[in-house]
Design a protein around this motif. Structure first.
Motif: not given
Length: 197
Positions: A140, A158-159, A162, A165-166, A171-173, A175, A193, A195
């Protein structure tokens, strides 16, 4: 091509040292969770497999394991694990549709340039079966930099991860975050993460 030649050469020269560093994965809770989520006889991809420790554990658990790495020394080590089919390739070689029940990209895609990440994630999404599990781990931060060994890293918040990935229709789940010292001896913050496709 999204492989950095200097990074690959360093991994080739340090292959045994890296294998020694990653020798004990028995306690890797992320790998245990990944394996447990796979259906019986699942086919999985270990992307950027390194010396194949994770691939070997997947194979020992009865999974059908494809392992890919851009470094020939790593491919040779990975191929020695029972139940593992290993080959040399880069992230640009990811092809196919609905092949894998799970894809393990554990601290490998962080070596790809930021501009290439969307297309790599899109290719992985196509290769994953509907509902399949995608594991990604990255360091990170922001920007790109070389560590003291000369390996090139791309850092993500992280944002940002995510969002990528989206955008690739994952579908991130769950972490997890942490801080560890790797081959370079430098401590680094990371995120994993999981997903679904």
């Amino acid at each position: 091509m999204s492989a950095d030649d200097k990074t690959l050469a360093i991994y080739g020269a340090q292959a045994q040292a890296y294998a020694d560093l990653t020798d004990d994965l028995e306690g890797d809770k992320h790998l245990v969770k990944f394996i447990a989520a796979m259906p019986d006889g699942a086919r999985v991809l270990d992307l950027g497999c390194g010396p194949g420790r994770a691939a070997g554990q997947m194979g020992a658990a009865g999974l059908d394991v494809d392992a890919m790495d851009a470094v020939p020394e790593m491919v040779t080590m990975a191929a020695a694990h029972p139940g593992v089919t290993a080959w040399q390739g880069t992230f640009d070689d990811i092809t196919g549709d609905t092949i894998y029940d799970g894809i393990w990209a554990n601290f490998s895609l962080l070596h790809a340039p930021r501009a290439a990440m969307p297309r790599h994630l899109a290719a992985l999404r196509h290769a994953l079966k509907p509902g399949g599990l995608f594991h990604i781990g990255v360091k990170t931060g922001t920007g790109e930099a070389r560590d003291n060994l000369g390996r090139l890293y791309t850092y993500y918040t992280e944002a940002e991860l995510r969002g990528l990935l989206t955008a690739a229709e994952f579908t991130p789940q769950g972490s997890w975050t942490g801080r560890d010292t790797g081959l370079s001896g430098e401590p680094a913050d990371w995120i994993v993460i999981h997903s679904h496709g």
